[in-house]
Design an enzyme around this catalytic site. Structure first.
Site, PDB file in Angstrom:
ATOM      1  N   ASN A 208      -8.145  -7.616  -4.798  1.00 41.10           N
ATOM      2  CA  ASN A 208      -8.911  -7.300  -3.592  1.00 41.10           C
ATOM      3  C   ASN A 208      -9.840  -6.130  -3.883  1.00 41.10           C
ATOM      4  O   ASN A 208      -9.832  -5.574  -4.978  1.00 41.10           O
ATOM      5  CB  ASN A 208      -7.970  -7.018  -2.407  1.00 41.10           C
ATOM      6  CG  ASN A 208      -7.060  -5.838  -2.689  1.00 41.10           C
ATOM      7  OD1 ASN A 208      -7.515  -4.722  -2.843  1.00 41.10           O
ATOM      8  ND2 ASN A 208      -5.761  -6.100  -2.774  1.00 41.10           N
ATOM      9  N   PRO A 304       6.957  -9.197  -1.356  1.00 40.58           N
ATOM     10  CA  PRO A 304       7.771  -8.302  -0.520  1.00 40.58           C
ATOM     11  C   PRO A 304       6.858  -7.306   0.193  1.00 40.58           C
ATOM     12  O   PRO A 304       5.854  -6.869  -0.380  1.00 40.58           O
ATOM     13  CB  PRO A 304       8.656  -7.575  -1.543  1.00 40.58           C
ATOM     14  CG  PRO A 304       7.951  -7.723  -2.855  1.00 40.58           C
ATOM     15  CD  PRO A 304       7.209  -9.016  -2.785  1.00 40.58           C
ATOM     16  N   PHE A 323      -0.715   2.270   6.118  1.00 41.35           N
ATOM     17  CA  PHE A 323      -2.131   2.115   6.449  1.00 41.35           C
ATOM     18  C   PHE A 323      -2.311   0.737   7.065  1.00 41.35           C
ATOM     19  O   PHE A 323      -1.551  -0.184   6.778  1.00 41.35           O
ATOM     20  CB  PHE A 323      -3.004   2.236   5.182  1.00 41.35           C
ATOM     21  CG  PHE A 323      -3.365   3.670   4.852  1.00 41.35           C
ATOM     22  CD1 PHE A 323      -2.393   4.568   4.439  1.00 41.35           C
ATOM     23  CD2 PHE A 323      -4.675   4.115   4.985  1.00 41.35           C
ATOM     24  CE1 PHE A 323      -2.728   5.886   4.146  1.00 41.35           C
ATOM     25  CE2 PHE A 323      -5.015   5.430   4.700  1.00 41.35           C
ATOM     26  CZ  PHE A 323      -4.039   6.321   4.278  1.00 41.35           C
TER      27      PHE A 323
HETATM   28  O1  C5P Z   1       0.475  -6.008   6.732  1.00 44.07           O
HETATM   29  P1  C5P Z   1      -0.608  -5.180   6.146  1.00 44.07           P
HETATM   30  O2  C5P Z   1      -0.971  -5.578   4.734  1.00 44.07           O
HETATM   31  O3  C5P Z   1      -1.828  -5.064   6.993  1.00 44.07           O
HETATM   32  O4  C5P Z   1       0.015  -3.724   6.082  1.00 44.07           O
HETATM   33  C1  C5P Z   1      -0.641  -2.659   5.506  1.00 44.07           C
HETATM   34  C2  C5P Z   1       0.344  -1.577   5.144  1.00 44.07           C
HETATM   35  O5  C5P Z   1       1.514  -2.131   4.567  1.00 44.07           O
HETATM   36  C3  C5P Z   1      -0.205  -0.644   4.106  1.00 44.07           C
HETATM   37  O6  C5P Z   1       0.398   0.619   4.293  1.00 44.07           O
HETATM   38  C4  C5P Z   1       0.249  -1.295   2.808  1.00 44.07           C
HETATM   39  O7  C5P Z   1       0.314  -0.355   1.742  1.00 44.07           O
HETATM   40  C5  C5P Z   1       1.612  -1.824   3.184  1.00 44.07           C
HETATM   41  N1  C5P Z   1       2.007  -3.056   2.497  1.00 44.07           N
HETATM   42  C6  C5P Z   1       3.025  -3.008   1.595  1.00 44.07           C
HETATM   43  N2  C5P Z   1       3.454  -4.174   0.989  1.00 44.07           N
HETATM   44  C7  C5P Z   1       2.863  -5.341   1.268  1.00 44.07           C
HETATM   45  C8  C5P Z   1       1.817  -5.391   2.195  1.00 44.07           C
HETATM   46  C9  C5P Z   1       1.406  -4.223   2.779  1.00 44.07           C
HETATM   47  O8  C5P Z   1       3.563  -1.925   1.332  1.00 44.07           O
HETATM   48  N3  C5P Z   1       3.280  -6.442   0.663  1.00 44.07           N
END
Ligand code: C5P
Length: 397
Positions: A208, A304, A323
């Site tokens: 990304n 995860p 975030f």
């Molecule tokens: O669900 P989303 O991706 O929008 O969530 C964003 C937050 O969750 C960020 O703090 C990101 O670092 C964390 N995250 C994570 N593991 C994932 C997906 C997101 O720690 N697999």
């Protein structure tokens, strides 16, 4: 002022080297320990014996001194200090640092260290103003190297201008400022940062646009408040800051494993843009087109959720910050995300294409806590990091 602090002092070969001897005295008088390292050129200006006598420590001079390697390897020597100081930093030493040379003990220590580096340049005015030195200076600045001086004044060579090494008391105050205890002294903060790469085959991956800029700025801001920072980073475009413990990873699964290993922590900030899915049927060897026009079908499995896992874990840090990069209804979505993931705070930002935030230098965030939403004005990612680090320090105090 410097009680218990250990300074690795690299003395370069310039006429200002004599001032480094006074710097040794001043650091010791302030309570610190000095381990001197002399370059070969420095030995033309000061003797190892005088540096050793003033420091009351062994002086290190040669990369290939096997006795030293048996006692303490150069890697360990570079890391056993709280701060590395280069005084005088000659044009040659600066060039070596900027270009990553490691062909003598001093340059090798500077490459191997995981600590912050402070340089006190000293050279002729023309050498200081030379585009090559200024280019190297800009590179060192980008690499997070700290600068003391140089001063303007009359030089040993008779010319006048910038290039004189700062006086030892001035360098000492820079050292004290870097090593000063902050509100996060004694606290351990974990930061995840950057994108993750999820392999499709050995040469292709899903990624990304995250640059890792916000995570790196945050790690630096937490470090500046005195925290011990564990920085778990995916393959980011922005370099990791100095003076933090870096754990490089590629995939989400690796990131979770590195985070688990780095715990316990007092606070954890999850700034990484983790891929939500990985390719379940990633190929062991490079996928080839067979001319039939049939594209391979990728099967995805959910990664995860690192933030949610840690927020609900037994070893949950006192403060867990996530975030939320959203493109619409930012506050609503972020508030729901805070609930769902079980974290204490969410730093929400609008990453719609027009904002220039993803991969850019600025950020406009809303902090969601148990008390509601706080909209922060748009500011540089460094400023967001400082403000957030200060809030974290308040929450942990
Ligand atoms: O669900 P989303 O991706 O929008 O969530 C964003 C937050 O969750 C960020 O703090 C990101 O670092 C964390 N995250 C994570 N593991 C994932 C997906 C997101 O720690 N697999």
């Amino acid at each position: 002022m410097l009680a218990g602090k250990r300074i690795l002092l690299i003395i370069g070969g310039g006429i200002a080297a004599y001032k480094a001897l006074d710097l040794i005295r001043q650091i010791r008088r302030a309570g610190g320990t000095v381990v001197p390292v002399l370059t070969h050129a420095a030995e033309e200006f000061v003797t190892p014996l005088s540096a050793s006598a003033l420091a009351a420590e062994k002086v290190y001079r040669d990369l290939f001194d096997l006795t030293d390697e048996a006692e303490m390897g150069h890697i360990e020597l570079s890391r056993s200090a709280d701060l590395v100081v280069v005084a005088p930093a000659t044009a040659d030493l600066m060039a070596k640092m900027a270009n990553g040379h490691a062909n003598d003990l001093a340059s090798t220590l500077l490459m191997a260290t995981d600590k912050r580096v402070l340089i006190a340049p000293a050279m002729n005015v023309r050498m200081w103003q030379h585009p090559a030195t200024q280019r190297n200076l800009a590179t060192l600045h980008k690499d997070d190297v700290l600068l003391a001086g140089p001063e303007e004044g009359e030089m040993a060579c008779g010319e006048y201008g910038p290039g004189r090494m700062s006086e030892p008391d001035e360098i000492l105050s820079h050292i004290a400022a870097v090593l000063r205890d902050g509100p996060l002294s004694g606290k351990h903060v974990l930061v995840t940062s950057g994108p993750t790469h999820e392999p499709i085959d050995p040469v292709r991956y899903i990624a990304n646009r995250s640059s890792g800029a916000q995570g790196a700025a945050l790690a630096a801001a937490l470090r500046d408040l005195g925290a011990k920072v564990s920085f778990v980073t995916g393959p980011a475009a922005v370099a990791a800051p100095s003076g933090v413990d870096v754990y490089p990873v590629e995939t989400a699964k690796e990131m979770l494993a590195a985070v688990r290993k780095a715990l316990p922590a007092d606070a954890a900030v999850f700034a990484a843009a983790v891929a939500d899915w990985r390719v379940e049927n990633a190929a062991k060897s490079k996928m080839k087109k067979d001319g039939s026009g049939n594209a391979p079908a990728l099967e995805f499995a959910e990664n995860p959720d690192i933030l949610a896992t840690i927020a609900k874990a037994k070893k949950k840090p006192k403060l867990v910050v996530g975030f939320a990069a959203e493109t619409d209804d930012v506050i609503e979505h972020a508030t729901a995300k805070r609930q769902r993931k079980g974290c204490d705070w969410i730093v929400a930002n609008d990453v719609s294409p027009g904002t220039g935030i993803m991969g850019g230098t600025e950020n406009a965030v809303t902090l969601i806590t148990e008390h509601g939403a706080e909209v922060w004005p748009r500011m540089g990612k460094d400023a967001v990091a400082e403000k957030l680090a200060t809030r974290i320090a308040e929450a942990l105090s």
